[in-house]
Design a protein around this motif. Structure first.
Motif, PDB file in Angstrom:
ATOM      1  N   ASP A 161      -6.327  17.545   4.828  1.00  0.00           N
ATOM      2  CA  ASP A 161      -6.193  16.912   3.512  1.00  0.00           C
ATOM      3  C   ASP A 161      -5.315  17.704   2.545  1.00  0.00           C
ATOM      4  OD1 ASP A 161      -8.136  14.631   3.833  1.00  0.00           O
ATOM      5  OD2 ASP A 161      -9.465  16.297   4.280  1.00  0.00           O
ATOM      6  N   ILE A 168       0.880  -1.160   0.000  1.00  0.00           N
ATOM      7  CA  ILE A 168       0.000   0.000   0.000  1.00  0.00           C
ATOM      8  C   ILE A 168       0.924   1.219   0.000  1.00  0.00           C
ATOM      9  CG2 ILE A 168      -1.712   1.276   1.389  1.00  0.00           C
ATOM     10  CD1 ILE A 168      -2.932  -1.325   0.505  1.00  0.00           C
ATOM     11  N   LYS A 169       0.944   1.939  -1.132  1.00  0.00           N
ATOM     12  CA  LYS A 169       1.861   3.090  -1.219  1.00  0.00           C
ATOM     13  C   LYS A 169       1.104   4.379  -0.928  1.00  0.00           C
ATOM     14  CE  LYS A 169       4.517   0.879  -4.852  1.00  0.00           C
ATOM     15  NZ  LYS A 169       4.408   0.794  -6.313  1.00  0.00           N
ATOM     16  N   VAL A 170       1.532   5.092   0.109  1.00  0.00           N
ATOM     17  CA  VAL A 170       0.878   6.367   0.447  1.00  0.00           C
ATOM     18  C   VAL A 170       1.823   7.528   0.157  1.00  0.00           C
ATOM     19  CG1 VAL A 170      -0.579   5.346   2.246  1.00  0.00           C
ATOM     20  CG2 VAL A 170       1.658   6.267   2.847  1.00  0.00           C
ATOM     21  N   ARG A 184       3.436  13.845   3.205  1.00  0.00           N
ATOM     22  CA  ARG A 184       2.458  12.921   2.635  1.00  0.00           C
ATOM     23  C   ARG A 184       1.237  13.668   2.135  1.00  0.00           C
ATOM     24  NH1 ARG A 184       1.679   7.963   6.827  1.00  0.00           N
ATOM     25  NH2 ARG A 184      -0.360   7.677   5.869  1.00  0.00           N
ATOM     26  N   VAL A 185       0.988  14.831   2.746  1.00  0.00           N
ATOM     27  CA  VAL A 185      -0.181  15.636   2.400  1.00  0.00           C
ATOM     28  C   VAL A 185       0.210  16.611   1.288  1.00  0.00           C
ATOM     29  CG1 VAL A 185      -1.745  17.402   3.302  1.00  0.00           C
ATOM     30  CG2 VAL A 185      -1.146  15.432   4.709  1.00  0.00           C
ATOM     31  N   ILE A 229      -8.266   7.500  -3.849  1.00  0.00           N
ATOM     32  CA  ILE A 229      -8.104   8.871  -3.372  1.00  0.00           C
ATOM     33  C   ILE A 229      -9.217   9.166  -2.370  1.00  0.00           C
ATOM     34  CG2 ILE A 229      -8.041  11.292  -4.043  1.00  0.00           C
ATOM     35  CD1 ILE A 229      -5.860   9.928  -5.486  1.00  0.00           C
ATOM     36  N   ARG A 230      -8.883   9.235  -1.075  1.00  0.00           N
ATOM     37  CA  ARG A 230      -9.932   9.363  -0.050  1.00  0.00           C
ATOM     38  C   ARG A 230     -11.086   8.436  -0.481  1.00  0.00           C
ATOM     39  NH1 ARG A 230     -11.039  14.147   3.289  1.00  0.00           N
ATOM     40  NH2 ARG A 230     -13.145  13.906   2.555  1.00  0.00           N
ATOM     41  N   ARG A 251      -8.232   9.688   5.660  1.00  0.00           N
ATOM     42  CA  ARG A 251      -8.169  10.986   4.989  1.00  0.00           C
ATOM     43  C   ARG A 251      -7.116  10.958   3.878  1.00  0.00           C
ATOM     44  NH1 ARG A 251     -11.409  14.216   8.077  1.00  0.00           N
ATOM     45  NH2 ARG A 251     -10.964  15.836   6.568  1.00  0.00           N
ATOM     46  N   GLU A 252      -6.804  12.133   3.295  1.00  0.00           N
ATOM     47  CA  GLU A 252      -5.912  12.169   2.136  1.00  0.00           C
ATOM     48  C   GLU A 252      -4.537  11.563   2.437  1.00  0.00           C
ATOM     49  OE1 GLU A 252      -5.690  12.264  -0.879  1.00  0.00           O
ATOM     50  OE2 GLU A 252      -3.668  12.953  -1.333  1.00  0.00           O
ATOM     51  N   LYS A 253      -4.014  11.758   3.654  1.00  0.00           N
ATOM     52  CA  LYS A 253      -2.676  11.204   3.913  1.00  0.00           C
ATOM     53  C   LYS A 253      -2.682   9.676   3.875  1.00  0.00           C
ATOM     54  CE  LYS A 253      -2.696  11.571   8.974  1.00  0.00           C
ATOM     55  NZ  LYS A 253      -1.935  12.004  10.136  1.00  0.00           N
ATOM     56  N   ASP A 254      -3.864   9.068   3.953  1.00  0.00           N
ATOM     57  CA  ASP A 254      -3.977   7.610   3.854  1.00  0.00           C
ATOM     58  C   ASP A 254      -4.367   7.145   2.447  1.00  0.00           C
ATOM     59  OD1 ASP A 254      -3.550   7.272   6.686  1.00  0.00           O
ATOM     60  OD2 ASP A 254      -5.542   8.152   6.928  1.00  0.00           O
ATOM     61  N   SER A 255      -4.568   8.087   1.517  1.00  0.00           N
ATOM     62  CA  SER A 255      -4.831   7.716   0.122  1.00  0.00           C
ATOM     63  C   SER A 255      -3.651   6.883  -0.373  1.00  0.00           C
ATOM     64  CB  SER A 255      -4.977   8.968  -0.746  1.00  0.00           C
ATOM     65  OG  SER A 255      -6.187   9.624  -0.459  1.00  0.00           O
ATOM     66  N   PHE A 256      -3.909   5.933  -1.280  1.00  0.00           N
ATOM     67  CA  PHE A 256      -2.826   5.012  -1.619  1.00  0.00           C
ATOM     68  C   PHE A 256      -2.952   4.443  -3.031  1.00  0.00           C
ATOM     69  CE2 PHE A 256      -5.318   1.091  -1.424  1.00  0.00           C
ATOM     70  CZ  PHE A 256      -6.425   1.498  -0.681  1.00  0.00           C
ATOM     71  N   VAL A 271      -0.836   9.953  -5.973  1.00  0.00           N
ATOM     72  CA  VAL A 271      -1.882  10.006  -4.956  1.00  0.00           C
ATOM     73  C   VAL A 271      -2.178  11.457  -4.564  1.00  0.00           C
ATOM     74  CG1 VAL A 271      -2.259   9.494  -2.511  1.00  0.00           C
ATOM     75  CG2 VAL A 271      -1.575   7.665  -4.065  1.00  0.00           C
TER      76      VAL A 271
END
Lengths: 337, 198
Positions: free
Chosen positions: A136, A39-41, A159-160, B139-140, B117-122, A46
């Motif tokens: 976000d 799982i790439k974050v 990451r954000v 994406i979210r 949230r977005e930081k967990d988008s993958f 992304v």
């Protein structure tokens, strides 16, 4: 005797075989359902993909969860949480900092759409804290008081995704080079006057047309000179020239107050709009928010934009400030170039 | 020539249009008004904000238009926000019941912001029946957590939070939780087009 070069070749060969064996084991585990695919974050696709979903939408400045709820109901694609609206920042003076994290968390827990917040230019730690609470999108914004006039945040480390303001193409490309996933015009925040946003947007568009012309005529030297003179990375200038537009999503911001303002910016080619003080400094916030959303989506249909414009009353539009009445040292757009 | 429309009220409709244009024998059209649907063989509801698109759908009667379009048997693919808009039941991981407008066409329950949230988008890989493994960007992203009646979950994502539905079908409807338009994988588009040809 020390390690010979040839020893490292043998070592690399062994290392390769080891990696292959590990990959085989992984494939086996995946096929048996033991191990999950990675799982790439936080990777560019992304971040850029997320920003791409904002297109054709309106992101609204809010100061609390009540306003955030109004924005969501009106059809905003996101909210930007601030301590004070840009107009009030301008009036209050003093140091403007990132918003109260408690307020940001309350907003995040009350709405389903993405929540953004601003940090000061160059303030890595305000940004880290916003990432930590789960915002976000981070706006490294000239509306707040910069902590480093010379250098912006290295946004690749986050990451954000980040959005940055720009009033020219070179500024925009420098921000993208630093890792910004999205650009917005600076305009002049908190004025209710769209004039500066128009000016900045047209400046960016003209420079892009120029680069595109150089590319079409294979005049790479001219692109190179443009980069040297304007302090712009060549790879990004070349990409822009090939694409004929900014390589990331580009929103309009700064002074948008009416549906017609939003439609104008969309027609000029912006991918969406930020509305700062324009909604919650007006006398008809709820209906105005809906009207601006409608005008942004249907900007290319004058009938619908007229319908949106009729929803609002000019008597209660934000009064606004004439840009010529602001002292040069009070301009926010010249912060962080 | 198969004509595929992409709902162009808000979101990343341009990516879909550009991808469709790269497929031979396919013409693509932006859809903003009800009568734009008339000439189409298939429709894509793209990603974006589901609350925004939902609100805009009702203003010009596009909600009625899309329901008629589906009833006529023509296929519709909803991607991310589009999948949410097709669902009969929607909840949000953080907020719970959203009470938002949806077209309520598919017998599926969708969990919004299922992975955080977005930081967990993958980016990861999903397995879809018939089509195989697919690189997928969430994406979210929502997850399809239930399907009943004629609806069937045919694609899954294995995530540290659990195994979730990523693709569901029901008659002429397809719901996709990730973004094929961002990875350029045209297999789902080809499936939609083959449904349109039937």
């Amino acid at each position: 005797m020390g390690l010979r070069l040839i020893d490292s070749y043998v070592y690399i060969e062994k290392l390769r075989n080891l990696i292959y064996q590990l990959l085989e084991i992984r494939d086996e585990m995946v096929s048996e359902g033991v191990e999950r695919h990675s799982i790439k974050v936080g990777i560019p696709i992304v971040k850029l993909g997320f920003i791409s979903m904002f297109k054709g939408g309106v992101i609204m400045d809010v100061t609390n969860e009540v306003q955030a709820g109004i924005a969501e109901d009106a059809g905003a694609v996101g909210v930007m949480v601030l301590d004070k609206l840009p107009y009030d920042v301008r009036m209050a003076g003093g140091v403007a900092r990132t918003a109260d994290l408690n307020v940001i968390e309350r907003v995040m827990n009350s709405i389903t759409i993405p929540v953004s917040a601003k940090c000061r230019i160059g303030h890595e730690w305000e940004a880290k804290l916003l990432e930590e609470v789960g915002v976000d999108l981070i706006d490294e914004s000239e509306v707040l008081t910069p902590v480093d006039e010379k250098s912006h945040i290295n946004k690749w480390n986050f990451r954000v995704p980040f959005v940055n303001g720009a009033k020219s193409l070179p500024e925009a490309l420098r921000r993208i080079y630093e890792g910004a996933s999205m650009i917005r015009t600076k305009g002049e925040p908190g004025t209710g006057n769209v004039a500066e946003a128009v000016k900045h947007f047209k400046l960016v568009t003209r420079d892009i047309s120029m680069l595109r012309g150089y590319y079409a005529s294979k005049d790479f030297e001219a692109i190179w000179i443009y980069c040297k003179e304007n302090n712009v990375p060549y790879e990004l200038a070349l990409l822009t020239a090939k694409l004929g537009r900014l390589p990331v999503v580009n929103f309009a911001a700064g002074g948008i107050a009416t549906p017609a303002d939003a439609a104008l910016m969309m027609w000029l080619g912006s991918d969406g709009v930020f509305v700062g003080s324009g909604i919650f400094k007006s006398g008809d916030a709820e209906v105005r928010a809906k009207a601006i959303v409608l005008a942004t989506s249907y900007y290319d249909d004058p009938e619908t934009v007229a319908e949106a414009q009729k929803m609002v009353s000019e008597n209660v539009s934000m009064v606004g400030i004439d840009i010529r009445r602001i002292k040069p040292e009070e301009l926010m757009q010249s912060r962080g170039v | 020539m198969v004509s595929v429309g992409v709902l162009a009220l808000q979101g990343d409709f341009l990516e879909h249009i550009q991808l469709l244009n790269s497929i031979p024998g396919v013409g693509s059209f932006a859809v903003k008004f009800k009568n734009d649907l008339d000439k189409l063989d298939a429709l894509i509801i793209p990603g974006g904000e589901s609350t925004t698109i939902g609100r805009l759908l009702t203003i010009k009667g596009l909600d009625v238009g899309i329901r008629e379009f589906v009833n006529s048997g023509r296929p519709v693919m909803g991607v991310c926000a589009g999948a949410i808009l097709l669902a009969k039941n929607v909840v949000d991981r953080f907020v719970g019941e959203t009470g938002q407008f949806t077209l309520r066409l598919m017998n599926i329950k969708v969990l919004r912001n299922a992975f955080g949230r977005e930081k967990d988008s993958f980016e990861s890989e999903v397995f879809v029946d018939i089509l195989g493994n697919m690189k997928a960007v969430f994406i979210r992203g929502p997850a399809i957590v239930e399907a009943w009646g004629d609806a069937k979950i045919i694609g899954f994502i294995d995530h540290p939070l659990g195994r979730f539905g990523a693709v569901a079908i029901e008659r002429n409807l397809i719901a996709v939780a990730f973004h094929p338009e961002l990875t350029g994988d045209i297999r789902l588009y080809k499936y939609l087009i083959s449904e349109a040809r039937r």
